[in-house]
Design an enzyme around this catalytic site. Structure first.
Site, short mmCIF file in Angstrom:
data_model
loop_
_atom_site.label_atom_id
_atom_site.label_comp_id
_atom_site.label_asym_id
_atom_site.label_seq_id
_atom_site.Cartn_x
_atom_site.Cartn_y
_atom_site.Cartn_z
CB CYS A 112 -25.49 8.12 33.31
SG CYS A 112 -25.55 8.75 31.63
CG HIS A 252 -23.93 4.42 33.32
ND1 HIS A 252 -25.15 4.16 32.72
CD2 HIS A 252 -23.35 5.39 32.58
CE1 HIS A 252 -25.28 4.96 31.67
NE2 HIS A 252 -24.20 5.71 31.56
CG ASN A 282 -25.17 5.57 27.95
OD1 ASN A 282 -26.09 5.70 28.75
ND2 ASN A 282 -24.03 6.20 28.07
N1 COA Z 1 -18.23 6.49 13.46
C1 COA Z 1 -17.04 6.63 12.89
N2 COA Z 1 -16.10 7.49 13.32
C2 COA Z 1 -16.39 8.25 14.38
C3 COA Z 1 -17.64 8.17 15.05
C4 COA Z 1 -18.57 7.25 14.54
N3 COA Z 1 -19.78 7.07 15.10
N4 COA Z 1 -17.64 9.05 16.06
C5 COA Z 1 -16.47 9.66 16.06
N5 COA Z 1 -15.70 9.20 15.04
C6 COA Z 1 -14.35 9.58 14.68
C7 COA Z 1 -13.98 10.97 15.18
O1 COA Z 1 -14.45 11.97 14.29
C8 COA Z 1 -12.48 10.88 15.21
O2 COA Z 1 -11.99 11.06 13.91
P1 COA Z 1 -10.62 11.88 13.64
O3 COA Z 1 -9.56 11.09 14.36
O4 COA Z 1 -10.51 11.84 12.17
O5 COA Z 1 -10.86 13.23 14.25
C9 COA Z 1 -12.21 9.43 15.59
O6 COA Z 1 -13.42 8.72 15.31
C10 COA Z 1 -11.86 9.23 17.05
O7 COA Z 1 -12.77 9.98 17.86
P2 COA Z 1 -12.71 9.95 19.42
O8 COA Z 1 -13.78 10.85 19.95
O9 COA Z 1 -11.31 10.16 19.90
O10 COA Z 1 -13.10 8.42 19.66
P3 COA Z 1 -13.17 7.59 21.02
O11 COA Z 1 -12.30 6.43 20.92
O12 COA Z 1 -13.01 8.49 22.21
O13 COA Z 1 -14.63 7.06 21.01
C11 COA Z 1 -16.74 7.54 22.05
C12 COA Z 1 -15.72 7.97 21.02
C13 COA Z 1 -17.85 8.57 22.11
C14 COA Z 1 -17.30 6.20 21.63
C15 COA Z 1 -16.05 7.38 23.42
O14 COA Z 1 -15.26 8.51 23.69
C16 COA Z 1 -17.02 7.22 24.53
O15 COA Z 1 -17.81 6.29 24.56
N6 COA Z 1 -16.98 8.08 25.56
C17 COA Z 1 -17.86 8.03 26.66
C18 COA Z 1 -19.22 8.40 26.21
C19 COA Z 1 -20.23 8.21 27.28
O16 COA Z 1 -20.24 7.24 27.95
N7 COA Z 1 -21.12 9.18 27.42
C20 COA Z 1 -22.17 9.14 28.34
C21 COA Z 1 -21.72 9.60 29.67
S1 COA Z 1 -22.18 8.49 30.86
#
Ligand code: COA
Length: 325
Positions: A112, A252, A282
Site C-alpha cells: 500500500c 492511504h 482499500n
Molecule cells: N464480518 C463479521 N465479523 C467479522 C468479520 C466480518 N467481515 N471479520 C472478522 N470478524 C469477527 C472476528 O472473527 C472476531 O470475532 P470473535 O471476537 O468472535 O473472534 C471479531 O469480528 C473481531 O475481529 P477483529 O479482527 O478484532 O476486528 P477488528 O476490529 O480489528 O477489525 C479489521 C478487523 C480487519 C477490519 C481491522 O483490523 C482492520 O481494518 N485492520 C487493518 C487492515 C488493513 O488496513 N489492512 C491493509 C494494510 S494497509
C-alpha cells in the site's frame, strides 16, 4: 530542480461489490463492515480485466492533462502488488501500451506504500537532473488475490488505478519532503506465500489457498497508526511546516478507523482529512493517487495548498510526502 506533481488521472472497474453482496458470500453484515471499516462498496474487476488496463487508462489521462506526449516520459514506475504476470513487469507493459518510447518501465513492490515509494524515487531523479518527466502509477486488481471465503480480508479490498506525472516546478513548490521505510520483521501481518520461489505453485499450495492474501488486521492497525503519524510529523518538520499549515491530508485508504486515529495523533482538523473509503474500499497502492486525482479534479486542492500524503502497507512499509501545489 524542484520536482512536483504536474497532473493526475485515475481509472477503475465498472463492477461494484457492495456490503449486501458480501452478506451473500460470507458470514458478515453491512453493519459490521461499516462500523469496523467505513466501507460501503468497492470496485471489482471482471475475470477478463487486469491491472495494466486500469493503469494505462489512468496514465494516459495524466500525460494528456500535463500537456505532454507519451515520448516525453523518461520513466514509468508502476507500484503494484498484483501485477498482470510475473514477467515482464507491469511497468514494461504500460510503457508499451502508452507508447512511451523513451521511457524505462519498472515495478515497485511495496504494497500500500508503493505510490509514495514511486514518487520518492522519481522526485530524486528529477531533482538531480537525471530525468525530466516521470509517470508514477499505483494500480491493483486485489480482488483476484482475495479469498472470498475469508471474511477477515474479503470485505476490505477493491480494485483501481491512479497516476501522477512528475516534472520540474518552480522554487518553493512541489515535493518539499518525502521519506520511505520498511521493516521485514513484520512480514506475517500481511502476506501471500504461494507462487514464489520458496513454496512455488503446487497442487498443495493451491489447495491450502496459499496464493491468497492473509492478514492480521488487528496487529496491522496499531503499527499503521504509529508509523503513518510518526513519519508524517517527521516530514512536516523536515519541510519546515506545522500541522496547521497543512490544507489537506490524504492518508492511504486502509480503514476509516485507521484514518481517524492517524488524524487524532497528528492533531489535525478531521475536515482536512480526505476519505473515499466508503466508495472505493482499500485499493492498496492505488488509494492515494485515486484520492489525489479526485481532490484535484474537484478543485479541492488549489495552487499554493500544502498536501500531506502518508501510507502504510504489508512488508511492512510506510512513508510520507509533503507537497506544495
Ligand atoms: N464480518 C463479521 N465479523 C467479522 C468479520 C466480518 N467481515 N471479520 C472478522 N470478524 C469477527 C472476528 O472473527 C472476531 O470475532 P470473535 O471476537 O468472535 O473472534 C471479531 O469480528 C473481531 O475481529 P477483529 O479482527 O478484532 O476486528 P477488528 O476490529 O480489528 O477489525 C479489521 C478487523 C480487519 C477490519 C481491522 O483490523 C482492520 O481494518 N485492520 C487493518 C487492515 C488493513 O488496513 N489492512 C491493509 C494494510 S494497509
Amino acid at each position: 530542480m524542484n520536482a512536483g506533481i504536474l497532473s493526475t488521472g485515475c481509472d477503475y472497474p465498472k463492477g461494484v461489490l457492495t456490503n449486501a453482496d458480501l452478506e451473500q458470500m460470507v458470514e458478515t453484515s453491512d453493519e459490521w463492515i461499516t462500523t469496523r471499516t467505513g466501507i460501503k462498496e468497492r470496485r471489482k474487476a471482471s475475470p477478463d480485466e487486469y491491472t495494466s488496463q486500469f493503469a494505462v487508462r489512468a496514465g494516459r489521462q495524466a500525460i494528456e492533462r500535463a500537456g505532454l506526449k507519451p515520448e516525453d516520459i523518461d520513466i514509468i514506475i508502476c507500484a503494484t502488488t498484483t501485477p498482470d504476470q510475473i514477467l515482464p513487469s507491469t511497468g514494461c507493459l504500460i510503457q508499451r501500451d502508452l507508447g512511451c518510447v523513451n521511457a524505462a518501465g519498472m515495478d515497485v513492490f511495496a504494497a500500500c506504500s508503493g505510490f509514495i515509494y514511486g514518487i520518492t524515487m522519481v522526485e530524486s531523479m528529477i531533482r538531480t537532473g537525471q530525468i525530466r518527466y516521470g509517470l508514477v502509477i499505483g494500480a491493483e486488481v486485489l480482488t483476484k488475490y482475495v479469498d472470498y471465503t475469508d471474511r477477515t480480508t474479503c470485505v476490505i479490498f477493491g480494485d483501481g488505478a491512479g497516476a501522477a506525472v512528475l516534472g520540474p516546478v518552480e522554487e518553493g513548490k512541489g515535493i518539499l519532503s518525502t521519506k520511505i521505510q520498511s521493516d521485514g520483521n513484520y512480514e506475517e501481518q500481511l502476506y501471500a506465500r504461494g507462487g514464489g520461489t520458496k513454496l512455488g505453485t503446487t497442487h498443495e499450495t493451491i489447495d491450502n489457498r496459499e496464493h491468497y492474501f492473509k492478514m492480521r488486521g488487528n496487529e496491522i492497525f496499531k503499527v499503521a497508526v504509529r508509523n503513518m503519524s510518526g513519519v508524517s510529523k517527521e516530514m512536516l518538520e523536515k519541510a519546515g511546516l506545522k500541522v496547521e499549515d497543512v490544507d489537506l491530508v490524504i492518508p492511504h485508504q486502509a480503514n476509516q478507523r485507521i484514518t481517524d486515529a492517524v488524524a487524532k495523533k497528528l492533531d489535525v482538523d478531521p475536515k482536512k482529512v480526505y476519505s473515499n473509503i466508503d466508495r472505493m474500499g482499500n485499493t492498496s497502492s492505488a488509494s492515494i493517487p485515486i484520492a489525489l486525482d479526485e481532490v484535484i479534479q474537484s478543485g479541492r486542492v488549489k495552487e499554493g495548498d500544502v498536501v500531506l500524503l502518508t501510507a502504510f502497507g504489508g512488508g511492512i512499509t510506510w512513508g510520507a510526502t509533503v507537497i506544495r501545489f
